[in-house]
Design a protein around this motif. Structure first.
Motif, PDB file in Angstrom:
ATOM      1  N   ASP A  72       1.047   3.579   6.792  1.00 38.26           N
ATOM      2  CA  ASP A  72      -0.341   3.977   7.022  1.00 38.26           C
ATOM      3  C   ASP A  72      -0.628   5.118   6.055  1.00 38.26           C
ATOM      4  N   LYS A  75      -2.357   8.221   7.407  1.00 38.06           N
ATOM      5  CA  LYS A  75      -1.555   9.118   8.249  1.00 38.06           C
ATOM      6  C   LYS A  75      -0.287   9.581   7.547  1.00 38.06           C
ATOM      7  N   THR A  77       2.378   8.021   6.972  1.00 35.61           N
ATOM      8  CA  THR A  77       3.465   7.656   7.868  1.00 35.61           C
ATOM      9  C   THR A  77       3.992   6.257   7.553  1.00 35.61           C
TER      10      THR A  77
END
Length: 115
Positions: A72, A75, A77
Motif C-alpha cells: 500500500d 500507507k 506498508t
C-alpha cells in the motif's frame, strides 16, 4: 533514518492464516522493490516473495498459491497474507527494501505454526 518494522507474527495452528505487515519510514517507499524473507532455525535465510516498485510479484514455489504479497503505497506498508500454514512455515520473517545499491532489513517477526 530508515526503519522497517514488521508486525503480525505469532502462534497459529496448521491450516491457519496470518497477515504480516511491514511499515517503512525514511525511504521513498514507492521507489523500492520490497520483499519478504524467512529464516528457520539452523537454516539459511530464504526468499519468500517479492514485489517490485510497479507491482510485479514473485514468490517461492513452496508458498505459491498460499501466500500473497502486496503493498500500500499510501500507507508505506508491505503485507504478506499467509494461508494454509504448515509447520514448515515456522521461521522468523524479515522485510527487505532494495533499490540500486541500497538495501535495508527489518528486525523480523516470529511465525510459529504448531498444534
Amino acid at each position: 533514518q530508515v526503519r522497517l518494522v514488521e508486525s503480525g507474527g505469532g502462534l497459529v495452528q496448521p491450516g491457519g492464516s496470518l497477515r504480516l505487515s511491514c511499515a517503512a519510514s525514511g525511504i521513498i517507499f514507492s521507489n523500492y522493490h520490497m520483499g519478504w524473507y524467512r529464516q528457520a532455525p539452523g537454516k539459511q535465510r530464504e526468499l519468500v516473495a517479492t514485489i517490485t516498485s510497479d507491482g510485479s510479484t514473485n514468490s517461492a514455489d513452496s508458498v505459491k498459491g498460499r501466500f500473497t504479497i502486496s503493498r500500500d503505497k499510501g500507507k508505506n506498508t508491505l503485507y504478506l497474507q499467509m494461508n494454509s500454514l504448515t509447520p514448515e512455515d515456522t521461521a522468523v520473517y524479515y522485510c527487505n527494501a532494495a533499490r540500486l545499491q541500497s538495501g535495508y532489513w527489518g528486525q523480523g517477526t516470529q511465525v510459529t505454526v504448531s498444534s
